[in-house]
Design a protein around this motif. Structure first.
Motif, mmCIF file in Angstrom:
data_model
loop_
_atom_site.group_PDB
_atom_site.id
_atom_site.type_symbol
_atom_site.label_atom_id
_atom_site.label_comp_id
_atom_site.label_asym_id
_atom_site.label_seq_id
_atom_site.Cartn_x
_atom_site.Cartn_y
_atom_site.Cartn_z
ATOM 1 N N PHE A 78 -163.725 -98.180 -57.353
ATOM 2 C CA PHE A 78 -164.539 -97.917 -56.173
ATOM 3 C C PHE A 78 -164.325 -96.486 -55.693
ATOM 4 O O PHE A 78 -163.185 -95.982 -55.672
ATOM 5 C CB PHE A 78 -164.180 -98.893 -55.052
ATOM 6 C CG PHE A 78 -164.722 -100.274 -55.249
ATOM 7 C CD1 PHE A 78 -166.003 -100.600 -54.815
ATOM 8 C CD2 PHE A 78 -163.960 -101.248 -55.873
ATOM 9 C CE1 PHE A 78 -166.507 -101.879 -54.993
ATOM 10 C CE2 PHE A 78 -164.461 -102.535 -56.061
ATOM 11 C CZ PHE A 78 -165.746 -102.843 -55.631
ATOM 12 N N LEU A 79 -165.404 -95.841 -55.282
ATOM 13 C CA LEU A 79 -165.311 -94.513 -54.682
ATOM 14 C C LEU A 79 -164.404 -94.558 -53.456
ATOM 15 O O LEU A 79 -163.642 -93.617 -53.199
ATOM 16 C CB LEU A 79 -166.710 -94.019 -54.295
ATOM 17 C CG LEU A 79 -166.784 -92.662 -53.598
ATOM 18 C CD1 LEU A 79 -166.322 -91.550 -54.533
ATOM 19 C CD2 LEU A 79 -168.207 -92.396 -53.107
ATOM 20 N N THR A 80 -164.456 -95.660 -52.712
ATOM 21 C CA THR A 80 -163.593 -95.789 -51.527
ATOM 22 C C THR A 80 -162.117 -95.684 -51.911
ATOM 23 O O THR A 80 -161.328 -95.061 -51.205
ATOM 24 C CB THR A 80 -163.835 -97.143 -50.827
ATOM 25 O OG1 THR A 80 -163.752 -98.188 -51.792
ATOM 26 C CG2 THR A 80 -165.189 -97.182 -50.156
ATOM 27 N N ALA A 81 -161.753 -96.287 -53.042
ATOM 28 C CA ALA A 81 -160.353 -96.253 -53.480
ATOM 29 C C ALA A 81 -159.923 -94.830 -53.816
ATOM 30 O O ALA A 81 -158.809 -94.401 -53.484
ATOM 31 C CB ALA A 81 -160.165 -97.167 -54.684
ATOM 32 N N ILE A 82 -160.802 -94.084 -54.465
ATOM 33 C CA ILE A 82 -160.485 -92.697 -54.839
ATOM 34 C C ILE A 82 -160.306 -91.844 -53.586
ATOM 35 O O ILE A 82 -159.365 -91.043 -53.488
ATOM 36 C CB ILE A 82 -161.601 -92.128 -55.744
ATOM 37 C CG1 ILE A 82 -161.611 -92.866 -57.092
ATOM 38 C CG2 ILE A 82 -161.434 -90.627 -55.955
ATOM 39 C CD1 ILE A 82 -162.770 -92.491 -57.990
ATOM 40 N N ILE B 31 -154.692 -99.801 -57.480
ATOM 41 C CA ILE B 31 -154.382 -98.562 -58.207
ATOM 42 C C ILE B 31 -152.949 -98.606 -58.726
ATOM 43 O O ILE B 31 -151.994 -98.900 -57.992
ATOM 44 C CB ILE B 31 -154.584 -97.337 -57.295
ATOM 45 C CG1 ILE B 31 -156.073 -97.170 -56.962
ATOM 46 C CG2 ILE B 31 -154.049 -96.059 -57.952
ATOM 47 C CD1 ILE B 31 -156.370 -96.068 -55.964
ATOM 48 N N GLU B 32 -152.796 -98.307 -60.016
ATOM 49 C CA GLU B 32 -151.482 -98.285 -60.660
ATOM 50 C C GLU B 32 -151.095 -96.839 -60.983
ATOM 51 O O GLU B 32 -151.931 -95.929 -60.952
ATOM 52 C CB GLU B 32 -151.516 -99.121 -61.946
ATOM 53 C CG GLU B 32 -151.905 -100.579 -61.730
ATOM 54 C CD GLU B 32 -152.020 -101.352 -63.035
ATOM 55 O OE1 GLU B 32 -151.387 -100.919 -64.038
ATOM 56 O OE2 GLU B 32 -152.751 -102.355 -63.072
ATOM 57 N N GLU B 33 -149.834 -96.644 -61.308
ATOM 58 C CA GLU B 33 -149.354 -95.293 -61.628
ATOM 59 C C GLU B 33 -150.149 -94.668 -62.773
ATOM 60 O O GLU B 33 -150.448 -93.472 -62.754
ATOM 61 C CB GLU B 33 -147.863 -95.343 -61.994
ATOM 62 C CG GLU B 33 -146.934 -95.531 -60.808
ATOM 63 C CD GLU B 33 -147.046 -94.395 -59.784
ATOM 64 O OE1 GLU B 33 -147.179 -93.218 -60.209
ATOM 65 O OE2 GLU B 33 -147.012 -94.686 -58.580
ATOM 66 N N LYS B 34 -150.521 -95.469 -63.756
ATOM 67 C CA LYS B 34 -151.245 -94.920 -64.908
ATOM 68 C C LYS B 34 -152.639 -94.416 -64.530
ATOM 69 O O LYS B 34 -153.232 -93.617 -65.250
ATOM 70 C CB LYS B 34 -151.343 -95.977 -66.004
ATOM 71 C CG LYS B 34 -152.178 -97.209 -65.638
ATOM 72 C CD LYS B 34 -152.227 -98.216 -66.783
ATOM 73 C CE LYS B 34 -153.076 -99.438 -66.411
ATOM 74 N NZ LYS B 34 -153.128 -100.426 -67.512
ATOM 75 N N HIS B 35 -153.166 -94.899 -63.405
ATOM 76 C CA HIS B 35 -154.496 -94.474 -62.971
ATOM 77 C C HIS B 35 -154.460 -93.148 -62.214
ATOM 78 O O HIS B 35 -155.463 -92.427 -62.167
ATOM 79 C CB HIS B 35 -155.118 -95.512 -62.022
ATOM 80 C CG HIS B 35 -155.271 -96.877 -62.607
ATOM 81 N ND1 HIS B 35 -155.124 -98.033 -61.854
ATOM 82 C CD2 HIS B 35 -155.548 -97.292 -63.871
ATOM 83 C CE1 HIS B 35 -155.314 -99.083 -62.605
ATOM 84 N NE2 HIS B 35 -155.565 -98.668 -63.848
ATOM 85 N N LYS B 36 -153.326 -92.838 -61.583
ATOM 86 C CA LYS B 36 -153.279 -91.780 -60.582
ATOM 87 C C LYS B 36 -153.622 -90.383 -61.115
ATOM 88 O O LYS B 36 -154.345 -89.638 -60.433
ATOM 89 C CB LYS B 36 -151.925 -91.785 -59.879
ATOM 90 C CG LYS B 36 -151.762 -93.007 -58.963
ATOM 91 C CD LYS B 36 -150.410 -93.019 -58.264
ATOM 92 C CE LYS B 36 -150.299 -94.242 -57.342
ATOM 93 N NZ LYS B 36 -148.977 -94.304 -56.666
ATOM 94 N N PRO B 37 -153.147 -89.963 -62.290
ATOM 95 C CA PRO B 37 -153.520 -88.616 -62.763
ATOM 96 C C PRO B 37 -155.032 -88.458 -62.942
ATOM 97 O O PRO B 37 -155.600 -87.428 -62.555
ATOM 98 C CB PRO B 37 -152.772 -88.496 -64.095
ATOM 99 C CG PRO B 37 -151.624 -89.435 -63.970
ATOM 100 C CD PRO B 37 -152.137 -90.585 -63.169
ATOM 101 N N TRP B 38 -155.676 -89.468 -63.508
ATOM 102 C CA TRP B 38 -157.135 -89.376 -63.704
ATOM 103 C C TRP B 38 -157.845 -89.347 -62.352
ATOM 104 O O TRP B 38 -158.779 -88.560 -62.145
ATOM 105 C CB TRP B 38 -157.637 -90.560 -64.523
ATOM 106 C CG TRP B 38 -159.109 -90.470 -64.824
ATOM 107 C CD1 TRP B 38 -159.700 -89.893 -65.900
ATOM 108 C CD2 TRP B 38 -160.175 -90.958 -63.987
ATOM 109 N NE1 TRP B 38 -161.073 -89.976 -65.808
ATOM 110 C CE2 TRP B 38 -161.399 -90.626 -64.641
ATOM 111 C CE3 TRP B 38 -160.235 -91.629 -62.772
ATOM 112 C CZ2 TRP B 38 -162.641 -90.952 -64.111
ATOM 113 C CZ3 TRP B 38 -161.481 -91.941 -62.240
ATOM 114 C CH2 TRP B 38 -162.664 -91.605 -62.906
ATOM 115 N N ILE B 39 -157.404 -90.181 -61.414
ATOM 116 C CA ILE B 39 -158.017 -90.226 -60.085
ATOM 117 C C ILE B 39 -157.872 -88.873 -59.387
ATOM 118 O O ILE B 39 -158.823 -88.360 -58.784
ATOM 119 C CB ILE B 39 -157.385 -91.350 -59.235
ATOM 120 C CG1 ILE B 39 -157.791 -92.725 -59.792
ATOM 121 C CG2 ILE B 39 -157.799 -91.234 -57.765
ATOM 122 C CD1 ILE B 39 -157.080 -93.889 -59.130
#
Length: 687
Positions: free
Chosen positions: A207-211, A122-130
């Motif tokens: 992955f759902l686990t990552a979220i 997971i990168e910073e750019k992913h975090k808002p969407w997650i």
């Protein structure tokens, strides 16, 4: 001749042999000649096979150990020895499995623009969407369960994904909670598409686990999650039904609910989980280190299937061919009256079987339709056609095997659909699974009744027919049709054993006739005549047949065995099996044909069958074994279905006397021979 005693010197262990097949599947994922997404698919197949292996085979061995029962297997290995050997082999293979995934396949997929995003990716750019997705779609369906005196460890469903969370702080009631369990919602997919504008790639899934791991602390306000580890427990999923039941369907429904909570047999957990938490889980599930699998990557690779539309990373598209004889605008009945027709799936399309049933369902001359169904499913076109036929006033009889493993619930639904349409539904014989593949159509023609029959080596499942190799014979030969008629009477009635003229059938005549055919081959060899046996099947475990093949080898009979998975026979042992060679083909399609060939003094007897050479098929199932009487079709099966596979040097593995399988080698590209590829090419030339 020798009397072959039961020991590890004369028989391989069945469970160890089955796991060796799974290793051959895993080896496909290592084969750099294969397209990338197909290699990933073989990893997924291995994972699914391994799940079932634990649910059924390992579970059975552990139950024997729990009951202190002595396993009476031909190899005579003690149960604890088999379990220890399997544990070592499985641990090694799981390590290999994740090594292939992490070091080869995932990096190669990323080079192709395909991403599987795990927690560490997971990168910073992913975090808002997650964060937004978690709040809207995940958190509302999560149920964290604290582990404390008022909340004992929950009952977790077989193969469900869960998290164990270590915590610091106090909850809303002032309690200090050290640990909690968070079951992953079964209603959510394990992989979620990440928008291209977020991931920077059109083919990205997280992955759902990552979220969940990214936002695990959100589930415990005022507390801090100090660790979050995904785990999965596998349970005994075998069903045991008493023969003394009033209603098989009702009894099966009751058993299905208990399957989800059987005895634990395996614990998978992320490898960085602290030892104390792991031991806590092992104690809860009554497991030892032998049943523990520390996973370096996503738990449960069987969920790693994707919908990526990347044909260049898959096998070239192959569409099964409809044989020329069926391409004319001609009645199926007229075609079959003129000649027998052989279908070899998936190279030949399964559509002619469906077309025959469709025409029969609408034809006013058709009076009755009878069929066995083992794995068909409520959405099957065949089931819909049979229901339509019943509504059209045909006498439709369906013999449905409810106990086809892991398809029990689906088969109950099929039975309900057909019963509601007015078909007669029979569940076969309690204590004997109906595994035979038969269709019988009765039609009035010129004042007389004529029978049309389809006999197959595989299930009436259109999806399987595109992935499994199987034979199907369509015929009007009177003796064969009369035998099928008698078998249906045997299945639906209460009479004596049907006396058949052409077919062999289990559990009555098949085993004894196979022994007789082997003995006849021995007699031909002893008389100085050419003697040969070729058997193609999924498994060979039955001790009497193995001993008979050993005697045949001693007598000088040349024996070639093409066995896909389990083989308890030990080949190439001096004085016992010098003349026996065993090979296995693992390729694009799952080999499923059962073909038995006996030279028989030049008469060349050839049979196709629904049965493998296993005790369960020969003594505990209703099976068909049908002769190929048409000389043209017999020659075709011998050439394409046997000799072709004996010549394969691309997908073949050869069994050694020490139990290891050696990959067939071909260093000269000009001599490369793939049986499956040749059959595809032959079909494409005939289009």
């Amino acid at each position: 001749m020798q009397n072959f005693q039961h020991s590890s010197e004369t028989y391989f262990n069945r469970e160890l042999s089955l796991f060796e097949f799974n290793r051959r599947v895993l080896a496909q994922a290592q084969d750099s000649r294969l397209p990338l997404l197909e290699r990933l698919n073989f990893l997924i197949i291995f994972a699914r096979n391994l799940d079932e292996f634990f649910e059924i085979r390992i579970a059975g061995l552990m139950k024997q150990l729990d009951l202190n029962a002595i396993a009476r297997t031909p190899d005579a290995l003690p149960t604890e020895v088999v379990l220890q050997a399997l544990s070592q082999a499985v641990h090694e293979s799981v390590k290999t499995q994740y090594g292939i995934l992490n070091q080869a396949i995932l990096p190669a997929l990323q080079n192709q623009g395909i991403q599987f995003i795990q927690y560490q990716d997971i990168e910073e750019k992913h975090k808002p969407w997650i964060a937004n997705f978690f709040a809207k779609d995940v958190q509302p369906v999560l149920t964290p369960i604290s582990l404390d005196p008022s909340h004992p460890f929950p009952r977790l469903v077989n193969k469900s994904l869960n998290f164990i969370v270590s915590l610091e702080g106090k909850d809303a009631f002032g309690r200090e909670i050290a640990m909690a369990i968070v079951p992953a919602p079964r209603s959510l997919p394990r992989l979620i598409h990440l928008p291209a504008e977020v991931a920077g790639s059109a083919d990205a899934q997280i992955f759902l686990t990552a979220i969940i791991q990214q936002h695990i602390s959100d589930l415990f306000p005022g507390m801090r999650a100090t660790g979050c580890y995904a785990f999965r427990v596998t349970r005994n999923a075998d069903l045991i039904l008493s023969e003394d039941v009033d209603d098989l369907a009702v009894a099966l429904k009751d058993e299905l609910s208990s399957r989800r909570f059987g005895r634990a047999v395996r614990l998978e957990i992320e490898e960085d989980c602290p030892a104390g938490i792991i031991q806590y889980l092992l104690d809860e599930f009554d497991l030892s280190e032998q049943e523990l699998y520390r996973i370096h990557g996503p738990i449960n690779l069987s969920r790693l299937s994707s919908s990526f539309d990347r044909p260049e990373l898959k096998y070239p598209l192959f569409t099964p061919i409809i044989p020329k004889i069926f391409r004319k605008q001609q009645s199926m009945f007229d075609i079959l009256k003129a000649q027998d027709v052989l279908l070899h799936h998936p190279f030949d399309s399964f559509q002619p079987v469906i077309s025959l049933l469709k025409e029969a369902a609408k034809d006013p001359k058709v009076l009755a339709m009878k069929q066995t169904l083992y794995r068909s499913g409520p959405d099957s076109e065949i089931v819909q056609v049979l229901a339509e036929a019943a509504r059209n006033g045909k006498e439709v009889t369906a013999v449905i095997e409810l106990r086809a493993r892991f398809d029990e619930e689906s088969n109950i639904m099929v039975a309900n659909i057909l019963q509601e349409a007015g078909a007669v539904v029979v569940y076969g014989i309690v204590g004997y699974k109906t595994h035979a593949k038969m269709i019988l159509i009765v039609r009035r023609e010129s004042g007389q009744l004529r029978r049309y029959v389809h006999l197959g080596t595989g299930n009436y499942h259109a999806g399987n027919a595109r992935m499994y190799t199987d034979y199907g014979l369509m015929t009007t030969q009177p003796e064969v049709c009369e035998d099928v008629h008698r078998m249906f009477q045997e299945l639906t009635g209460m009479g004596k054993m049907a006396k058949l003229k052409a077919l062999l059938h289990a559990p009555f005549t098949l085993h004894s006739e196979l022994l007789r055919l082997i003995d006849q081959e021995i007699a031909f060899a002893q008389a100085g005549k050419t003697a040969r046996i070729i058997i193609k099947a999924n498994a060979l475990t039955e001790p009497q047949l193995i001993a008979a093949l050993y005697r045949a080898s001693e007598a000088g009979v040349k024996v070639d065995l093409i066995i896909r998975s389990i083989c308890c026979l030990i080949p190439q042992v001096k004085g016992m099996s010098d003349n026996i060679h065993v090979r296995s083909i693992v390729g694009r399609f799952l080999e499923h044909t059962r073909v038995y060939y006996f030279e028989h003094g030049g008469e060349k007897k050839l049979y196709c069958a629904s049965a493998d050479w296993m005790g369960r098929n020969l003594f505990s199932r209703v099976e068909t074994c049908f002769p190929i009487l048409d000389a043209r079709l017999k020659k075709r099966i011998f050439k394409d279905g046997l000799i072709n596979y004996l010549q394969d040097n691309q997908n073949a593995w050869e069994l050694q006397a020490d139990g290891h399988w050696k990959k067939a080698a071909c260093t000269d590209p000009a001599q490369a021979h793939s049986a499956q590829r040749l059959l595809m090419e032959q079909k494409l030339l005939k289009v």
